[in-house]
Design an enzyme around this catalytic site. Sequence first.
Site, PDB file in Angstrom:
ATOM      1  CB  CYS A 198      -0.731   2.680   3.997  1.00 13.81           C
ATOM      2  SG  CYS A 198      -2.147   1.931   3.214  1.00 13.81           S
ATOM      3  CG  ASP A 199       3.147   1.290   4.278  1.00 14.64           C
ATOM      4  OD1 ASP A 199       2.601   1.774   5.289  1.00 14.64           O
ATOM      5  OD2 ASP A 199       3.083   0.095   3.966  1.00 14.64           O
ATOM      6  CB  CYS A 259      -0.927   0.001   1.217  1.00 17.25           C
ATOM      7  SG  CYS A 259      -1.946   1.474   1.327  1.00 17.25           S
TER       8      CYS A 259
END
Length: 319
Positions: free
Chosen positions: A140-141, A137
């Site tokens: 997200c990261d 992701c």
Amino acid sequence: MTKQNKVYDLIVLGAGPAGLTGAIYAARSQMSVLVIEQILSGGQISTTERVENYPGFPQGIEGIELGQLLEQQARRFGTEMALANVEKVHLEQDVKEVITTEGSFYAKTILIATGASPRPLGVPGEEEFRGRGVSYCATCDAAFFTDKEVVVVGGGDSALEEALVLSKVVAKVYLVHRREDFRAISVLQDRVRNNPKIELILNTVVEKINGNQFVESLTLRNTKENNIWDLSAEGIFLYVGLKPNTDCLGNSLISNKHGYLVTDESMETTIPGVFAAGDIREKVLRQVVTAVADGAIAAVSAAKYLDEKAQQPHEKKAG
Ligand code: NAP
């Protein structure tokens, strides 16, 4: 009355676009609806920075925001929500049971909209370094890799879209793809090819992910020349396709050879009163726009199923 003591008209498994649209349509037609979700509303779009191809949002909309709006809309018409992990389902009987970490819930119809998750690549080092350089992701990261060099693996819409997301924060993205041609839509291919921070490494596969505590490099193999080499990178983002989230369903429903649930045009599965919508279905196009369409059709079909069930005793008496 607690949620566990009720018999709902419809229980929806999964609060992605398909499930929440099903809930909106069902609740709006006066059905009692419970949506069970394990993390947060939005499904896969909540891990997508921006949804650009959902009609009505000319500038695009953040995935998380779209998920929240769908939930608000479902709640506005009376949908109830439960945060729980679905462990097992009993679908054959008239009143169906959904067994979760928060107890059992019951309904006359079920809409399965648990979606699909990123498929693992299956190379040495992937499990070991998950969360320590291996990610599924970018939205997200990405921030963990600010000004670092990362690799994205895959040639579909997800890989190219997420390579573009990463290119905004990292120093460099190597896009590793096993073929020469991408299956991603051409607009994404153009953007990737014109992005100075993205370097394409084609006809190449990942053999191994290396490091000590965190990812330090990848061992790559060029499939044409068959030469093996190491590429330094601190992050690797894997987008090699999806696998349907069917673990909690057991073997009661018919799925295709890839595990996607088979439905008819009304979104009904092989068990009466049990419907499926969105990415978990066998279908040709996995997009938000097709997920919401599936959800709407499934809800209307569930309402029809309940109406027909309600007619059955009268028909028997009349006969
Ligand atoms: P996908 O379309 O199935 O693409 C997977 C990619 O990974 C392919 O390029 C495939 O290569 C490669 N791959 C598969 N197994 C591999 C392996 N073992 N080693 C190396 N490479 C491997 O998956 P996706 O990109 O996640 O997309 C899934 C669905 O969601 C699609 O229907 C897509 O259109 C949709 N989606 C839409 C959007 C959007 O509309 N904005 C965004 C994301 C996803 P080959 O091409 O050689 O098979």
